[in-house]
Design an enzyme around this catalytic site. Structure first.
Site, mmCIF file in Angstrom:
data_model
loop_
_atom_site.group_PDB
_atom_site.id
_atom_site.type_symbol
_atom_site.label_atom_id
_atom_site.label_comp_id
_atom_site.label_asym_id
_atom_site.label_seq_id
_atom_site.Cartn_x
_atom_site.Cartn_y
_atom_site.Cartn_z
ATOM 1 N N GLY A 1 0.820 -1.212 0.000
ATOM 2 C CA GLY A 1 0.000 0.000 0.000
ATOM 3 C C GLY A 1 0.855 1.263 0.000
ATOM 4 O O GLY A 1 1.791 1.369 0.789
ATOM 5 N N ASN B 1 -1.032 -9.416 11.770
ATOM 6 C CA ASN B 1 -0.107 -8.308 11.537
ATOM 7 C C ASN B 1 -0.833 -6.996 11.746
ATOM 8 O O ASN B 1 -2.025 -6.875 11.484
ATOM 9 C CB ASN B 1 0.508 -8.383 10.125
ATOM 10 N N ASN C 1 -0.887 -1.022 -4.996
ATOM 11 C CA ASN C 1 -1.926 -1.015 -3.964
ATOM 12 C C ASN C 1 -1.977 0.390 -3.359
ATOM 13 O O ASN C 1 -0.965 0.893 -2.868
ATOM 14 C CB ASN C 1 -1.564 -2.093 -2.921
ATOM 15 N N CYS D 1 -7.974 -2.154 4.843
ATOM 16 C CA CYS D 1 -6.919 -2.419 5.837
ATOM 17 C C CYS D 1 -7.485 -2.244 7.245
ATOM 18 O O CYS D 1 -8.014 -1.178 7.575
ATOM 19 C CB CYS D 1 -5.737 -1.479 5.657
ATOM 20 N N LYS E 1 -10.217 -3.667 -3.474
ATOM 21 C CA LYS E 1 -9.903 -4.785 -2.564
ATOM 22 C C LYS E 1 -10.853 -4.776 -1.376
ATOM 23 O O LYS E 1 -10.902 -3.820 -0.604
ATOM 24 C CB LYS E 1 -8.453 -4.681 -2.093
HETATM 25 C C1 LIG Z 1 2.423 -8.388 6.602
HETATM 26 C C2 LIG Z 1 1.213 -8.087 5.751
HETATM 27 C C3 LIG Z 1 1.086 -6.834 5.144
HETATM 28 C C4 LIG Z 1 -0.035 -6.542 4.351
HETATM 29 N N1 LIG Z 1 -0.133 -5.330 3.739
HETATM 30 C C5 LIG Z 1 -1.198 -5.061 2.918
HETATM 31 C C6 LIG Z 1 -1.274 -3.838 2.173
HETATM 32 O O1 LIG Z 1 -0.362 -3.005 2.210
HETATM 33 N N2 LIG Z 1 -2.389 -3.625 1.422
HETATM 34 C C7 LIG Z 1 -3.405 -4.550 1.310
HETATM 35 O O2 LIG Z 1 -4.384 -4.313 0.597
HETATM 36 N N3 LIG Z 1 -3.333 -5.739 1.966
HETATM 37 C C8 LIG Z 1 -2.257 -6.016 2.751
HETATM 38 N N4 LIG Z 1 -2.174 -7.235 3.387
HETATM 39 C C9 LIG Z 1 -3.237 -8.240 3.171
HETATM 40 C C10 LIG Z 1 -2.823 -9.250 2.092
HETATM 41 O O3 LIG Z 1 -2.557 -8.607 0.859
HETATM 42 C C11 LIG Z 1 -3.888 -10.356 1.895
HETATM 43 O O4 LIG Z 1 -5.110 -9.750 1.496
HETATM 44 C C12 LIG Z 1 -4.159 -11.150 3.177
HETATM 45 O O5 LIG Z 1 -2.962 -11.333 3.914
HETATM 46 C C13 LIG Z 1 -4.798 -12.520 2.891
HETATM 47 O O6 LIG Z 1 -3.941 -13.342 2.097
HETATM 48 P P1 LIG Z 1 -2.912 -14.426 2.742
HETATM 49 O O7 LIG Z 1 -3.684 -15.213 3.760
HETATM 50 O O8 LIG Z 1 -2.416 -15.230 1.588
HETATM 51 O O9 LIG Z 1 -1.804 -13.621 3.380
HETATM 52 C C14 LIG Z 1 -1.053 -7.552 4.177
HETATM 53 C C15 LIG Z 1 -0.913 -8.801 4.792
HETATM 54 C C16 LIG Z 1 0.203 -9.090 5.552
HETATM 55 C C17 LIG Z 1 0.340 -10.460 6.180
#
Ligand SMILES: Cc1cc2nc3c(=O)[nH]c(=O)nc-3n(C[C@H](O)[C@H](O)[C@H](O)COP(=O)(O)O)c2cc1C
Length: 291
Positions: A44, A67, A97, A127, A162
């Site tokens: 992001g 997180n 993003n 978020c 998203k």
């Molecule tokens: C450490 C971390 C940082 C993330 N930062 C963002 C972000 O900057 N923008 C966003 O839309 N989602 C962010 N997410 C969410 C992920 O893009 C994703 O939607 C979510 O983790 C579910 O997928 P996963 O279970 O494969 O991690 C973040 C997730 C994690 C774990």
């Protein structure tokens, strides 16, 4: 095997991208060539530098993690000069993003990205780790509709919205984004969660709550992709707990056109390309999911 797809008018080599916040333009290319993926989705980005939340920001949980990074990033100008140019020079298809505390923040970032070579924009209205903006937008259909419409009016880039799973009916939010002109949807972002330290009796994360991701959330993500894909006419990028090619294939069966690998890459940095190869094997075994 022919794996390419088209999503919102953009051709991807295959249906795999990275989930925002889990791909590092500095570190991930040490493990694989980002141009091998359908696209890379970056962290992001906001109008100015954001420092993110206090530490501790990460806690492990059964089958996943919490997180509360809080969208730490260097700001859109630095992003455009460094990260975006490096990834584009490497031949990657890039999804930026976009984050903000208020509508004007999103508009400022999009105006700047619109005149770059970025391929697609993903609006993070989901978020859970920022006090204003983020999920505060994503839980309100009117706010999602209004923001999407205003963003679409100022950019020619394809816009992905998203979605947050922290809502009563995700299909209502999906419909609002589609009505606002979204070219695609991505889901799901993390679920709000908390862990408490047994010795202090206080939350482990400095922020109190954090976003739950990883295998623990996959069945929720699958059910949401399944429902949303049957309620809208725009393509879906599915994510939430994808660890293997079989997981990715399950998302395609649920109705996703593409998928994102997130937390898995924090455990195994090569996960996005491994999942791609495993997905190819799965398609050979079970056939191409029909859309
Ligand atoms: C450490 C971390 C940082 C993330 N930062 C963002 C972000 O900057 N923008 C966003 O839309 N989602 C962010 N997410 C969410 C992920 O893009 C994703 O939607 C979510 O983790 C579910 O997928 P996963 O279970 O494969 O991690 C973040 C997730 C994690 C774990």
């Amino acid at each position: 095997m022919e794996m390419s797809i088209e999503i919102a008018g953009i051709r991807w080599k295959n249906s795999i991208t990275t989930a925002a916040g889990t791909f590092s333009y500095k570190d991930s290319p040490k493990y694989y060539d980002p141009a091998l993926l359908g696209a890379v989705t970056t962290k992001g980005v906001s109008p100015e530098r954001w420092a993110g939340n206090e530490i501790p920001r990460i806690a492990e949980v059964t089958s996943g993690m919490l997180n509360a990074v809080g969208l730490e990033n260097p700001g859109v100008d630095v992003y455009i000069e460094n990260e975006l140019q490096i990834l584009k020079a490497a031949g990657a298809t890039v999804i930026a993003n976009v984050a903000g505390h208020c509508k004007e923040d999103y508009l400022t970032v999009v105006r700047k990205l619109d005149i770059t070579n970025v391929d697609m924009l993903e609006l993070n209205v989901s978020c859970p780790n920022v006090r204003e903006g983020g999920m505060a937008f994503g839980v309100d259909p009117d706010a999602v509709y209004g923001l999407t419409q205003e963003i679409k009016a100022i950019t020619a880039k394809p816009v992905i919205v998203k979605l947050s799973p922290n809502v009563t009916d995700i299909c209502k939010i999906a419909a609002a984004a589609e009505r606002g002109g979204a070219d695609a949807l991505s889901l799901i972002n993390t679920l709000v969660g908390m862990r408490i330290d047994l010795k202090t009796g206080r939350p482990i994360l400095a922020n109190g709550t954090g976003g739950l991701s990883g295998p623990a959330i996959k069945p929720i993500a699958i059910s949401m992709v399944y429902r949303v894909s049957r309620s809208v006419g725009i393509p879906i990028i599915g994510m939430g707990g994808i660890m293997t090619g079989e997981d990715a294939y399950e998302f395609l069966l649920a109705g996703a056109t593409a998928v994102a690998v997130g937390t898995a890459a924090l455990i195994d940095p090569q996960a996005p390309v491994r999942v791609l190869h495993e997905l190819e094997a799965c398609i050979e075994k079970y056939g191409k999911p029909v859309e």
